[in-house]
Design a protein around this motif. Sequence first.
Motif, PDB file in Angstrom:
ATOM      1  N   ALA A 158     -19.312  -2.609 -22.605  1.00 18.44           N
ATOM      2  CA  ALA A 158     -18.886  -1.134 -22.549  1.00 18.44           C
ATOM      3  C   ALA A 158     -19.529   0.036 -22.884  1.00 18.44           C
ATOM      4  O   ALA A 158     -19.082   1.170 -21.956  1.00 18.44           O
ATOM      5  CB  ALA A 158     -17.126  -1.543 -23.387  1.00 18.44           C
TER       6      ALA A 158
ATOM      7  N   LYS B 183     -21.751   0.622 -20.086  1.00 16.69           N
ATOM      8  CA  LYS B 183     -21.193   0.967 -19.353  1.00 16.69           C
ATOM      9  C   LYS B 183     -21.468   2.877 -19.512  1.00 16.69           C
ATOM     10  O   LYS B 183     -20.760   3.730 -18.543  1.00 16.69           O
ATOM     11  CB  LYS B 183     -20.392   0.356 -18.845  1.00 16.69           C
ATOM     12  CG  LYS B 183     -20.754  -0.777 -18.288  1.00 16.69           C
ATOM     13  CD  LYS B 183     -19.463  -1.367 -17.822  1.00 16.69           C
ATOM     14  CE  LYS B 183     -19.129  -2.691 -17.596  1.00 16.69           C
ATOM     15  NZ  LYS B 183     -18.274  -3.949 -17.418  1.00 16.69           N
ATOM     16  N   LEU B 184     -20.486   3.422 -21.032  1.00 17.07           N
ATOM     17  CA  LEU B 184     -20.055   4.572 -21.329  1.00 17.07           C
ATOM     18  C   LEU B 184     -20.843   5.860 -20.831  1.00 17.07           C
ATOM     19  O   LEU B 184     -21.413   6.602 -20.593  1.00 17.07           O
ATOM     20  CB  LEU B 184     -19.230   4.530 -22.252  1.00 17.07           C
ATOM     21  CG  LEU B 184     -17.898   4.759 -22.676  1.00 17.07           C
ATOM     22  CD1 LEU B 184     -17.249   5.887 -21.895  1.00 17.07           C
ATOM     23  CD2 LEU B 184     -17.688   5.087 -24.452  1.00 17.07           C
TER      24      LEU B 184
ATOM     25  N   LEU C 243     -13.426   5.746 -22.548  1.00 19.55           N
ATOM     26  CA  LEU C 243     -13.020   4.036 -22.189  1.00 19.55           C
ATOM     27  C   LEU C 243     -11.567   4.500 -22.688  1.00 19.55           C
ATOM     28  O   LEU C 243     -12.179   4.382 -23.658  1.00 19.55           O
ATOM     29  CB  LEU C 243     -13.989   3.602 -22.846  1.00 19.55           C
ATOM     30  CG  LEU C 243     -13.372   1.872 -22.340  1.00 19.55           C
ATOM     31  CD1 LEU C 243     -13.619   1.407 -21.337  1.00 19.55           C
ATOM     32  CD2 LEU C 243     -14.658   1.249 -23.434  1.00 19.55           C
ATOM     33  N   THR C 244     -10.633   3.427 -22.192  1.00 24.12           N
ATOM     34  CA  THR C 244      -9.337   3.717 -22.731  1.00 24.12           C
ATOM     35  C   THR C 244      -9.389   2.435 -23.276  1.00 24.12           C
ATOM     36  O   THR C 244      -9.725   1.543 -22.591  1.00 24.12           O
ATOM     37  CB  THR C 244      -8.436   4.235 -21.314  1.00 24.12           C
ATOM     38  OG1 THR C 244      -8.731   3.524 -19.989  1.00 24.12           O
ATOM     39  CG2 THR C 244      -8.868   5.605 -20.422  1.00 24.12           C
TER      40      THR C 244
ATOM     41  N   GLY D 234      -9.567  -0.080 -20.331  1.00 24.47           N
ATOM     42  CA  GLY D 234     -10.656  -0.643 -20.047  1.00 24.47           C
ATOM     43  C   GLY D 234     -11.398  -0.122 -18.982  1.00 24.47           C
ATOM     44  O   GLY D 234     -12.558  -0.053 -18.504  1.00 24.47           O
ATOM     45  N   THR D 235     -10.551   1.198 -18.373  1.00 28.98           N
ATOM     46  CA  THR D 235     -10.753   2.635 -17.454  1.00 28.98           C
ATOM     47  C   THR D 235     -11.955   3.637 -17.830  1.00 28.98           C
ATOM     48  O   THR D 235     -11.935   3.492 -19.371  1.00 28.98           O
ATOM     49  CB  THR D 235      -9.676   2.620 -16.282  1.00 28.98           C
ATOM     50  OG1 THR D 235      -9.201   1.916 -16.693  1.00 28.98           O
ATOM     51  CG2 THR D 235     -10.247   3.461 -15.825  1.00 28.98           C
ATOM     52  N   ILE D 236     -12.728   3.363 -17.184  1.00 26.13           N
ATOM     53  CA  ILE D 236     -13.999   4.484 -17.546  1.00 26.13           C
ATOM     54  C   ILE D 236     -13.589   6.205 -17.076  1.00 26.13           C
ATOM     55  O   ILE D 236     -13.571   5.889 -15.711  1.00 26.13           O
ATOM     56  CB  ILE D 236     -15.289   4.393 -17.890  1.00 26.13           C
ATOM     57  CG1 ILE D 236     -15.936   3.549 -18.507  1.00 26.13           C
ATOM     58  CG2 ILE D 236     -16.031   5.639 -17.302  1.00 26.13           C
ATOM     59  CD1 ILE D 236     -16.794   2.545 -18.536  1.00 26.13           C
TER      60      ILE D 236
ATOM     61  N   HIS E 196      -9.898   4.897 -26.147  1.00 25.48           N
ATOM     62  CA  HIS E 196     -10.488   4.273 -26.799  1.00 25.48           C
ATOM     63  C   HIS E 196     -12.016   5.218 -27.029  1.00 25.48           C
ATOM     64  O   HIS E 196     -11.890   4.296 -28.591  1.00 25.48           O
ATOM     65  CB  HIS E 196     -10.470   2.832 -25.818  1.00 25.48           C
ATOM     66  CG  HIS E 196     -10.835   1.466 -27.182  1.00 25.48           C
ATOM     67  ND1 HIS E 196     -12.416   1.626 -27.395  1.00 25.48           N
ATOM     68  CD2 HIS E 196     -10.161   0.342 -27.436  1.00 25.48           C
ATOM     69  CE1 HIS E 196     -12.463   0.341 -27.768  1.00 25.48           C
ATOM     70  NE2 HIS E 196     -11.289  -0.273 -28.037  1.00 25.48           N
TER      71      HIS E 196
END
Length: 132
Positions: free
Chosen positions: A3, A6-7, A32-33, A36-38, A72
Amino acid sequence: MTALDKLFAAARLVRENAHAPYSNFHVGAAILTDRGTIFAGCNVEVASYPEGWCAETTALGKMVAAGETTVHTVLVMGEGGRLTTPCGGCRQRLAEFAGPDVTVHVADPTGIRASFSLGELLPASFVLADPA
Ligand code: THU
């Protein structure tokens, strides 16, 4: 790809769209929430300088517009050679949607340079416990 990878990739990509003709300082931010969404955003400068806004603000706006409200992890990417920590206003905006334990990574295009908790960046922050 983790993650965090990806961020990092999202911040690096969106940073290419920074509209920074006045400072020429290009910033990308990725959030990142908890779901799990960016959400990624860049800084947007305006000829009347104080009217421009930061990459973190763009990313937060996209998150809220998409119906999400819980941050997050945050990653902010500026230029090399200095730490692009969120400005005071963005720390307060982040605190609206992120608790003090949320990690804020500070990066340049070559990698993460430092990591802070939001509580370290904005101690004793003003929050309304129970917004009306
Ligand atoms: N900037 C950001 O977008 N985020 C930060 O964390 C620090 C500063 C922008 C605002 C302005 O467009 C440029 O960087 C130079 O200050």
